[in-house]
Enzyme design. Structure first.
Site, short mmCIF file in Angstrom:
data_model
loop_
_atom_site.label_atom_id
_atom_site.label_comp_id
_atom_site.label_asym_id
_atom_site.label_seq_id
_atom_site.Cartn_x
_atom_site.Cartn_y
_atom_site.Cartn_z
N ARG A 159 -95.57 -44.86 -41.82
CA ARG A 159 -96.53 -45.05 -40.60
C ARG A 159 -97.06 -43.71 -40.55
O ARG A 159 -98.01 -43.77 -40.00
CB ARG A 159 -95.65 -45.61 -39.48
CG ARG A 159 -96.13 -45.63 -38.30
CD ARG A 159 -95.44 -46.16 -37.10
NE ARG A 159 -96.21 -46.20 -35.76
CZ ARG A 159 -95.57 -46.63 -34.70
NH1 ARG A 159 -94.34 -47.29 -34.61
NH2 ARG A 159 -96.24 -46.56 -33.59
N ASN A 193 -95.94 -56.26 -38.75
CA ASN A 193 -97.16 -55.86 -38.54
C ASN A 193 -98.13 -55.61 -40.05
O ASN A 193 -97.51 -55.46 -40.73
CB ASN A 193 -97.30 -54.60 -37.62
CG ASN A 193 -97.29 -55.15 -36.18
OD1 ASN A 193 -97.95 -56.11 -35.71
ND2 ASN A 193 -96.89 -54.33 -35.26
N CYS A 244 -96.27 -61.58 -31.19
CA CYS A 244 -96.39 -60.32 -30.72
C CYS A 244 -96.20 -60.36 -29.06
O CYS A 244 -96.42 -61.39 -28.61
CB CYS A 244 -97.90 -59.77 -31.04
SG CYS A 244 -98.23 -58.10 -29.95
N HIS A 279 -103.90 -58.17 -30.35
CA HIS A 279 -104.24 -56.73 -30.26
C HIS A 279 -105.68 -56.61 -29.98
O HIS A 279 -106.25 -55.48 -29.75
CB HIS A 279 -103.77 -55.67 -31.21
CG HIS A 279 -102.49 -55.25 -31.32
ND1 HIS A 279 -101.62 -54.56 -32.10
CD2 HIS A 279 -101.31 -55.85 -30.37
CE1 HIS A 279 -100.41 -54.60 -31.74
NE2 HIS A 279 -100.09 -55.41 -30.71
N TYR A 310 -104.83 -52.43 -26.55
CA TYR A 310 -105.41 -52.11 -27.83
C TYR A 310 -107.08 -51.79 -27.62
O TYR A 310 -107.74 -51.37 -28.49
CB TYR A 310 -105.15 -52.80 -28.78
CG TYR A 310 -103.51 -52.48 -29.31
CD1 TYR A 310 -102.48 -52.81 -28.53
CD2 TYR A 310 -103.59 -51.51 -30.57
CE1 TYR A 310 -101.29 -52.72 -29.00
CE2 TYR A 310 -102.16 -51.38 -30.72
CZ TYR A 310 -101.10 -51.66 -29.96
OH TYR A 310 -99.63 -51.46 -30.32
C1 G6P Z 1 -96.40 -52.78 -29.15
C2 G6P Z 1 -97.12 -53.72 -30.18
C3 G6P Z 1 -96.47 -53.64 -31.43
C4 G6P Z 1 -96.35 -52.35 -31.99
C5 G6P Z 1 -95.39 -51.61 -30.94
C6 G6P Z 1 -95.24 -50.24 -31.26
O1 G6P Z 1 -95.23 -53.62 -28.86
O2 G6P Z 1 -97.44 -55.04 -29.69
O3 G6P Z 1 -97.41 -54.35 -32.35
O4 G6P Z 1 -95.46 -52.47 -33.20
O5 G6P Z 1 -96.05 -51.50 -29.61
O6 G6P Z 1 -94.42 -49.57 -30.52
P1 G6P Z 1 -93.65 -48.14 -31.00
O7 G6P Z 1 -92.90 -47.74 -30.08
O8 G6P Z 1 -93.10 -48.40 -32.37
O9 G6P Z 1 -94.86 -47.26 -31.09
#
Ligand code: G6P
Length: 424
Positions: free
Chosen positions: A91, A142, A164, A194, A247
């Site tokens: 990531r 994702n 989601c 998103h 988003y």
């Molecule tokens: C939200 C989004 C998810 C994403 C997550 C990331 O919940 O809907 O798609 O993966 O945020 O959160 P994080 O704590 O991993 O940055």
């Protein structure tokens, strides 16, 4: 009794899923939960936590743990997918490679999400091949829309539903901004994952005059969290006259976000990696001495509960209204019938039936259609490994201006992730 496989069960989000399962223990009584992860250490930890929590609360589940996919999937009616190939280190690359070229990486909506799709889709296709015929894949991996689309079109006949929970937290934020109770507030979020928009909002079933409320809304000061930016969202909603998904920030404030991310210096992945050791330690402590009091954990309760509720809706034929990612079939008239859209749907044994929602609001119609064009190309590139399609996907991405930028992000991204890209 029913078998539910959970792929990516070593995830930091698992404590929330375990709480979600506890919540519905009565409805899923006797279920076998087959945990799978490639990380044996985290898999063992979450298996211990689940076993301890289930026995402390007298839930009638059995838990098995697997590092191989096949035994986890065999006989499973539901396959809940919540993995990230390459983990947080990958990531970090997704988030940082595009930024070097002046583009927000973003692990889902951005070109970082494209790179993640390239890693996620081959695994999802393998799962579709190995799962029992008729099994439901309930996908959180994702980017959920691209992954769901790739499975639907490249493994026709597979039953898959993309999840989601973003809209839950977004609706909560809007309740606060608009001074409304969250309880009883319902928004018709429609569009793409998103990239959803809500023109219709109801409180206890009564339609709200959103344009009037937004006209009166004062833009709050204050900073953003990793997930929400109330100040910018209020500013945007006042301009649009309807509610944007959080988003939307990356589309409408792209260049400012690039500056902020550069000034910040670390990626979200790095921030999470810094906190994960302590987090996993606290999970280990809880596995040793389960806390029956549901507290917040990574991903929170809503994330896990949402997924388990969808599995229950399928399994118990509940006909529950939920917002999911599924084939459009005319629900959103501004998008192709075979597009995977995020839309309110009624979910029962036969799967999600999207509700007719009409067109997308004019100010974001073209943008959302452009995102769809990108996503479609991304799904095909990730499924086939065709480099030209991959380049076209990034050239079509709304964050990216210019073929050369697309090319650099693609070349560097594919090289950096080579170990997870068997199709390229
Ligand atoms: C939200 C989004 C998810 C994403 C997550 C990331 O919940 O809907 O798609 O993966 O945020 O959160 P994080 O704590 O991993 O940055």
């Amino acid at each position: 009794s029913v078998k539910i496989a959970i792929v990516g069960a070593g995830s930091g989000y698992m404590p929330g899923v375990i709480r979600g399962l506890l919540h519905r223990a009565g409805d899923l009584a006797g279920a076998e939960l087959a945990f799978h992860d490639v990380d044996a250490g985290h898999l063992g930890l979450m298996t211990r936590l689940a076993t301890a929590m289930f026995s402390a609360r007298g839930a009638g589940f059995t838990v098995t743990a697997h590092t191989e996919l096949k035994p986890a999937l065999d006989g499973a009616s539901y396959v809940f997918t919540t993995f990230r190939p390459g983990g947080m280190a990958a990531r970090h690359l997704d988030e940082s490679i595009p930024l070097r070229h002046g583009v927000v990486g973003q692990e889902t909506a951005g070109p970082g999400g494209f790179l993640m799709a390239c890693r996620s889709v081959p695994v999802l296709l393998e799962i579709a091949d190995l799962a029992d015929p008729g099994a439901w894949i309930v996908n959180y991996t994702n980017p959920t829309n691209i992954v769901t689309d790739a499975v639907l079109r490249h493994r026709p006949g597979t039953r898959v539903i993309g999840l989601c929970d973003q809209h839950v937290g977004d609706t909560e934020m809007w309740a606060e901004l608009l001074g409304l109770p969250f309880d009883g507030l319902e928004a018709d979020w429609i569009g793409l994952n998103h990239a959803t928009w809500a023109e219709r909002v109801r409180l206890h079933g009564e339609p709200l005059d959103l344009p009037a409320r937004l006209a009166d809304l004062e833009i709050p000061g204050g900073g953003a969290t990793p997930w929400r930016d109330p100040s910018r969202m209020a500013e945007l909603a006042k301009a649009l006259g309807f509610l944007p998904n959080s988003y939307a920030k990356y589309y409408f404030f792209h260049d400012e976000v690039v500056e902020e991310l550069r000034a910040k210096g670390t990626t979200r992945a790095q921030d999470i990696m810094a906190m994960l050791p302590a987090y996993y330690e606290s999970v280990a402590a809880e596995a040793a001495k389960p806390d029956p009091d549901p507290s917040r954990e990574r991903g929170g309760g809503e994330h896990g509960e949402f997924a388990v509720d969808v599995i229950c809706a399928l399994h118990r034929d509940e006909g529950r209204r939920v917002i999911v990612n599924t084939r459009n079939n005319g629900a959103v008239s501004s998008l192709d019938d075979d597009a995977v859209v995020e839309v309110p749907a009624v979910v029962g044994r036969g799967g999600p039936v999207p509700l007719t929602m009409g067109p997308l609001p004019a100010p974001v119609r073209g943008l959302t259609q452009a995102i769809h064009a990108y996503e479609r190309l991304a799904a095909d590139a990730a499924a086939t490994g065709d480099r030209r399609t991959a380049l076209q996907a990034l050239m079509a991405h709304p964050f990216i201006r210019g073929k050369h930028t697309a090319e650099r992000i693609l070349d560097e991204g594919l090289a950096a992730h080579r170990a997870h890209l068997p199709q390229f």
